[in-house]
Design an enzyme around this catalytic site. Structure first.
Site, PDB file in Angstrom:
ATOM      1  CG  ASP A   1      -5.034 -14.118  -0.221  1.00 12.52           C
ATOM      2  OD1 ASP A   1      -5.035 -13.302   0.573  1.00 12.52           O
ATOM      3  OD2 ASP A   1      -5.509 -13.969  -1.341  1.00 12.52           O
TER       4      ASP A   1
ATOM      5  CB  VAL B   1       0.884  -4.862  -4.931  1.00 17.47           C
ATOM      6  CG1 VAL B   1       1.361  -3.698  -5.771  1.00 17.47           C
ATOM      7  CG2 VAL B   1       1.993  -5.899  -4.535  1.00 17.47           C
TER       8      VAL B   1
ATOM      9  CB  CYS C   1     -36.307   4.108  -2.915  1.00 18.46           C
ATOM     10  SG  CYS C   1     -36.282   3.925  -4.517  1.00 18.46           S
TER      11      CYS C   1
END
Length: 940
Positions: A477, A523, A603
């Site tokens: 990141d 990883v 539903c």
């Protein structure tokens, strides 16, 4: 007297700056607590290893102002305990507070930080403390603690008082928030909503929940009722409950009420709670302690006595007991015996606890400071916000589990060598220090826990050996602005840089002798070749600092396969856990699984939502379907069949092309201007929020009954009612604008913000789009799933041919028309309109079903699946992990390892022994391993 440091700020920065503070922290504390915190002034004395931990955490959290006080000079000793003191501070003989001032202030530019270096002793006039809402003392004598505590307790309102200390392998924390301290929210949890299936006419009346939905309430809590049919006098009333079973509770006398018919929701009511505190002087004699390890319930009192004996030793001799000195230990034991007699319950003195506290008291365990510092910091936030239950009133955390092997070491093992590790060496001995230096450790994740772990590694000297030792880290990141208030190694100028590279560089500022390799690899099974078995076998320990459960399970499987220890941890808000996995000694991560998250039935999402979570998920699904999935399928189709003419010819020849009918319908309805995007959004409004209700009421009128005679529309089913579009309704208008913007993006229609709100292109008559309602079939089976393919009728085929021919003739099936721009959901960019659409769509659906709406803030958390987080819990968890790392490196037996589960909000901290399930559950998975590893009784 005070030296100040803060960034140049514009007026009004005492208010919450949501651009700086992480949403994840706001989800923990809430805006009210954040506002109180942003107006608070805090005083902290002692900026050693524990003090700097507390300072870091509360500055990251965002108090208004912090004064750090210290009168000591930086020494070599501090390099191993204070991560913000550098070698040049020692050569310059700088004061510790002044040396760390600008470094801790950089953590949060919205906090005003000042340093004080004036003496603080028994003769000091304490009136200067009146400007603070909370006072924290570390490294202060017990006599001075009592004096300052008395002063703080006597103020109106009282100044909240916290004292904390780490001596060797033991630590303590004490809180006094005044005679009475009111807390509005003791847990921070969302109020529970319980769907009701029955209420008896009796004394007491028994409320029963819907089947298979436990209420998870506690006796003494309060509930209010709504939507109860029959016993309608309950609606709007509040009752204190008594738990009868996991599925029922009593609410008092209901015998005179009307009979219960159906429906109803009970909603938990948060009520203020008063907490009562005693002064330090009184609590010393009769301490109220939080028990963390239930296998040793007597330990807190034993450590309490030992630490009081240490304080008396310091007062009597003007020094602490010498490192490893048996004579001083004997003297401290005598003091402990006499101290015990002065306490109310005369607790038994544990000679081993006193001896090891005496032998190590001069030392300092940085991970222990991280653990107790995290807890202490959370108590500071409670003190200034009134949110969460405060500690009452003592907490002791120790590392006495490590002492047994240390008995065999000579005193010289613990003596100083004149380097940065002397404080650590005094606690665990030089041999174990060397093992830490020679350690190869693989840290997966450089987020909040990862940053804290790297700090702990640096202070412990992990990976600093001359010939051995290496820290390997990986994180794919980049740094975001929202990371800055928890991931303390990062600064604003690091934004959009890789976390792993930046964290490695910052860690070297703490300990330049650390050997560290950083990578940006994921990883997970998809990257299996990145880290081979050979790589794992070179690692002595693997430490995970991840949110992703599946990645953690994968890493555990690699550790199992390669017989490598793994230490796992995680946090969610104020909650946290640590788990130690050692081959042949403990169970593995994969040998137990959390219960799977309950999926919302199809539903329920499609037709019968009962809670705001259902409508938010519905809106999230609509976003994915309309703006990501369908455009992707559209592009894929036209990549396979590059021209509309070819597709038309194939359809006419009877060839079946998968997905072509939906693609052609999308092409024929493609908007080509902003006005048409608005009209398409208006059509969707009518379909989603009017036709859907008409369809359900057509299929199931309000008086519909089931075979057993009960009403179809009863809890948890809620009948929908059509929403009539109103241009001047901000919610309606907001849906149209956000949906139109997304459609324009997907269909590559240019627009500007000025165009969006220009009356000439967005008049109300453009929104009067006639859309005819056609009844359809409604799915009511809760086990049913969304169908993968919808059958196509012959009429659909004829329509598709006609629409495609029309598009070709109109020159609306050219190359540019055969492309769309799929949108990937992104929760963190407020300008992209993604959360705006989901919030508007969810709340309109909630309105249709008479469900309480959610604001944008809550919607963003649920739709974005944001995990709440705060620096205090992160610091505490990382400290506990590092303590277990010491045991793993030392090769300790199974009974020495401890898993921990904590919730700093309540507060609770529970240490449990690791379960030895390795051979039972995991041994059978080793068939691919070298059988010689398991051939001897010893290895088994």
């Amino acid at each position: 007297k005070l030296k100040s440091y803060s960034s140049s700020l514009k007026p009004g920065t005492e208010k919450i700056c949501t651009k700086w503070f992480s949403l994840r922290q706001r989800y923990v504390l809430g805006d009210t607590a954040m506002q109180k915190m942003a107006q608070s002034h805090v005083f902290l004395s002692g900026i050693g290893g524990l003090g700097v931990e507390i300072a870091k955490n509360i500055i990251l959290a965002g108090v208004k102002a912090l004064t750090v006080h210290d009168t000591k000079q930086c020494t070599k000793w501090d390099l191993g305990i204070n991560f913000f003191i550098h070698e040049d501070d020692i050569t310059s003989q700088r004061n510790r507070a002044e040396a760390t001032l600008h470094r801790i202030a950089e953590l949060n530019p919205y906090v005003h930080v000042a340093a004080s270096v004036v003496p603080l002793d028994e003769t000091t006039d304490l009136s200067f403390l009146k400007q603070y809402q909370c006072v924290i003392l570390t490294e202060v004598s017990l006599l001075l603690q009592k004096k300052i505590n008395d002063f703080c307790h006597a103020q109106q309102p009282p100044i909240k008082f916290i004292s904390a200390d780490v001596y060797g392998i033991c630590s303590r924390l004490f809180c006094d928030f005044g005679d009475e301290f009111e807390v509005l929210d003791t847990t921070g949890e969302e109020p529970k909503e319980i769907f009701i299936s029955n209420i008896t006419q009796s004394n007491p009346g028994i409320v029963t929940c819907l089947e298979n939905h436990p209420h998870r309430l506690e006796t003494g809590q309060f509930l209010t009722f709504r939507e109860v049919n029959g016993m309608s006098c309950l609606n709007g009333s509040t009752h204190q409950i008594t738990v009868v079973s996991p599925y029922s509770f009593s609410i008092g006398d209901t015998s005179d009420m009307e009979p219960y018919l159906h429906g109803g929701i009970a909603v938990q009511v948060k009520t203020p709670k008063m907490f009562y505190f005693e002064r330090l002087e009184k609590q010393i004699i009769n301490p109220l302690c939080l028990v963390a390890d239930f296998s040793k319930p007597e330990a807190p009192l034993q450590i309490h006595v030992a630490m009081l004996a240490l304080n008396h030793f310091q007062e009597n001799f003007g020094r602490g007991p010498n490192i490893g000195c048996l004579q001083d230990a004997e003297e401290m034991l005598k003091i402990a015996m006499s101290v015990s007699e002065t306490l109310e319950n005369k607790p038994q003195v544990n000679g081993d606890v006193v001896k090891w506290l005496s032998r190590t008291a001069q030392g300092f365990l940085a991970p222990l400071a991280a653990a107790v510092g995290g807890v202490a910091s959370q108590e500071v936030l409670k003190a200034v916000t009134g949110k969460f239950s405060p500690l009452q009133q003592w907490l002791y955390i120790d590392m006495l589990d490590i002492v047994t092997p240390l008995e065999k070491m000579g005193c010289e093992e613990f003596l100083p060598r004149g380097d940065r590790y002397d404080a650590l060496r005094a606690c665990i001995g030089d041999s174990l220090c060397q093992k830490l230096h020679d350690l190869n450790v693989f840290l997966v994740g450089c987020g909040a826990i990862g940053c804290e772990m790297l700090k702990n590694f640096a202070l412990l000297g992990v990976g600093t050996g001359q010939d051995k030792g290496l820290v390997t880290i990986t994180d794919p990141d980049l740094i975001e602005k929202s990371n800055l208030n928890r991931q303390f190694l990062f600064r604003p100028h690091h934004i959009q840089k890789p976390k792993s590279y930046t964290a490695a560089e910052a860690t070297l500022n703490i300990n330049p002798y650390l050997k560290i390799d950083s990578y940006i690899n994921k990883v997970c099974p998809a990257t299996e070749n990145t880290y081979s078995d050979e790589f794992y076998t070179k690692q002595d320990v693997i430490v995970t600092a991840l949110d992703n459960v599946e990645a953690r399970r994968y890493i555990d499987s690699r550790c199992v396969a390669n017989l490598r220890p793994l230490i796992d941890s995680g946090t969610m808000g104020t909650k946290g856990h640590t788990e130690v996995i050692v081959p042949h000694l403990t169970e593995s991560y994969n040998s137990h699984r959390d219960p799977p998250e309950e999926e919302i039935p199809f539903c329920t999402l499609k037709s019968f939502p009962a809670a705001i979570e259902h409508t938010i998920q519905w809106a999230r699904d609509k976003f994915e379907s309309s703006f990501s999935h369908k455009p992707s399928l559209f592009n894929k189709f036209w990549q396979t069949y590059p021209s509309a003419e070819e597709v038309l010819q194939r359809i006419k020849s009877g060839e079946s092309l998968e997905g072509c009918f939906h693609v052609i319908k999308t092409l024929s309805r493609r908007p080509r201007s902003w006005t048409q995007c608005v009209e398409l959004a208006r059509v969707k409004f009518e379909k989603y929020f009017s036709h859907k209700a008409l369809q359900l009421l057509h299929s199931f009128p309000l008086d519909t009954r089931l075979k057993d005679g009960s009403l179809f529309w009863q809890s948890p089913k809620r009948p929908p009612f059509p929403v009539k579009f109103e241009f001047n309704d901000p919610l309606h208008y907001g849906f149209i604008v956000s949906a139109a913007k997304l459609f324009a993006t997907v269909y590559c229609v240019p627009f500007t913000e000025k165009v969006i709100h220009t009356a000439t292109v967005f008049p109300s008559h453009n929104l009067d789009v006639p859309v005819q309602f056609w009844p359809d079939v409604v799915q009511t089976d809760e086990t049913a799933r969304k169908p993968d393919h919808i059958p196509v009728s012959s009429e659909d085929e004829r329509n598709a041919i006609f629409q495609l021919e029309k598009s070709i003739v109109s020159n609306e099936a050219l190359e540019n028309d055969l492309q769309m721009k799929p949108i990937s959901f992104e929760k963190d960019d407020d300008s992209n309109g993604h959360i705006d659409f989901i919030t508007a769509a969810s709340n309109l659906r909630a309105k249709m079903y008479n469900i309480e709406p959610a604001d944008r803030f809550k919607t963003k958390r649920i739709a974005g699946k944001i995990i709440p987080a705060i620096a205090t819990a992160t610091a505490a968890v990382s400290g506990l992990v590092a303590l277990e790392l010491i045991k793993v490196v030392g090769g300790y037996p199974a009974d020495a390892y401890k898993n921990c589960f904590l919730n700093l909000a309540i507060p609770i901290m529970v240490f449990t022994e690791t379960e030895g399930q390795w051979q039972k559950g995991i041994f059978t998975n080793f068939t691919c391993m070298n059988k010689k590893e398991f051939s001897t009784p010893k290895s088994k």
